[in-house]
Design a protein around this motif. Structure first.
Motif, PDB file in Angstrom:
ATOM      1  N   LEU A 269      20.374  99.466  58.567  1.00 17.82           N
ATOM      2  CA  LEU A 269      19.942 100.732  59.172  1.00 17.82           C
ATOM      3  C   LEU A 269      18.452 101.085  59.009  1.00 17.82           C
TER       4      LEU A 269
ATOM      5  N   PHE B  85      18.673  99.836  64.657  1.00 17.10           N
ATOM      6  CA  PHE B  85      19.341 101.138  64.699  1.00 17.10           C
ATOM      7  C   PHE B  85      18.377 102.237  65.150  1.00 17.10           C
TER       8      PHE B  85
ATOM      9  N   GLN C  87      25.254  98.010  62.340  1.00 21.00           N
ATOM     10  CA  GLN C  87      24.581  99.312  62.463  1.00 21.00           C
ATOM     11  C   GLN C  87      25.581 100.475  62.353  1.00 21.00           C
TER      12      GLN C  87
END
Ligand code: KIV
Length: 265
Positions: free
Chosen positions: A57, A86, A144
């Motif tokens: 992330l 992300f 993600q």
């Protein structure tokens, strides 16, 4: 070879498997360019194996572009797919176009990869294809979304979940994805998806019947002695090789063996 229709040809289905490996830097890309591996993925897994984060992330678009440029310099002739990280495409179609466009313009990669199978993702895949950006999809354990899954867990188990994955796989293929990664799903589901879809599936922990396989380069090289998920085969033990080499370097400095005459001017 940098031709999407050849590297990821649907005609290879059932005949020739596709090999894909991740890469994040120039030096390893140079080695990969000397192998027959079919394609390179600059994965946002770099957030974990390069940056040491616990998920993908935190990776930014600028970081993905930086690494993809380095890989392209090392492997000028390989088909390179770059992950969109992300929050670089989930907010709007327009942001997705800009992020994919920046990736293609600034890195000279051949395609981008995005995760998921929602209507929004399908619309984005379709628009990107229309403006000239080849897109690889990614279903199953999409890292993600790790916080929604509650960890890096197998997906597509049970009737409802496997039917949903097959629906989404069909949808992103219809939308125009040239291929898709299937991550951490039961082997039977990997087989079913691969038989039903018109585009090649690339598995990681999705069984032997996918049309190709991908592994994280550092994982297949065995850099992390403690990382041993079920799907991973280590093709080398670089952890020991690096440790021994650096240990020997240290010893030879202490013993004043290195540098000797051979390494002096
Ligand atoms: O980021 C990555 O390396 C990936 C592969 C594991 C498929 O998405």
């Amino acid at each position: 070879m940098r031709n999407v229709h050849k590297v990821y040809s649907p005609e290879k289905k059932g005949k020739e498997k596709i090999s894909v490996v991740t890469c994040y830097d120039y030096s390893f890309a140079k080695i990969l360019s000397e192998t027959d591996v079919d394609s390179i993925l600059v994965g946002d897994s770099l957030g974990m194996v390069i940056q040491g984060n616990t998920s993908t992330l935190p990776v930014t678009l600028d970081e993905m572009i930086y690494h993809t440029k380095a890989v392209r310099r090392g492997a000028p002739d390989k088909f390179i797919v770059a992950d969109l990280p992300f929050l670089s495409y989930q907010t709007s179609i327009e942001e997705g176009i800009r992020s994919a466009g920046r990736m293609m313009k600034e890195t000279d990669c051949d395609a981008v990869k995005i995760e998921g199978g929602s209507d929004f993702i399908c619309e984005l895949i379709s628009i990107l294809k229309q403006i000239g950006v080849p897109v690889m999809g990614h279903l199953g354990l999409t890292p993600q979304s790790v916080h929604v899954f509650g960890g890096h867990k197998i997906q597509g188990k049970g009737e409802e979940s496997s039917a949903k994955l097959l629906r989404e796989a069909e949808a992103i293929s219809e939308a125009g994805a040239f291929s898709m990664v299937l991550e951490m799903i039961p082997a039977e589901l990997g087989k079913k998806a691969s038989l039903e879809l018109g585009v090649p599936t690339i598995g990681i922990g999705a069984g032997p019947d996918c049309d190709g396989q991908v592994l994280v380069l550092y994982d297949l090289l065995g850099l992390d002695a403690n990382f041993q998920p079920k799907f991973l085969k280590k093709f080398a033990d670089l952890h020991s090789i690096v440790k021994n080499a650096v240990g020997n370097f240290h010893k030879e400095i202490k013993s004043e063996e290195f540098p000797g005459k051979d390494h002096s001017f």
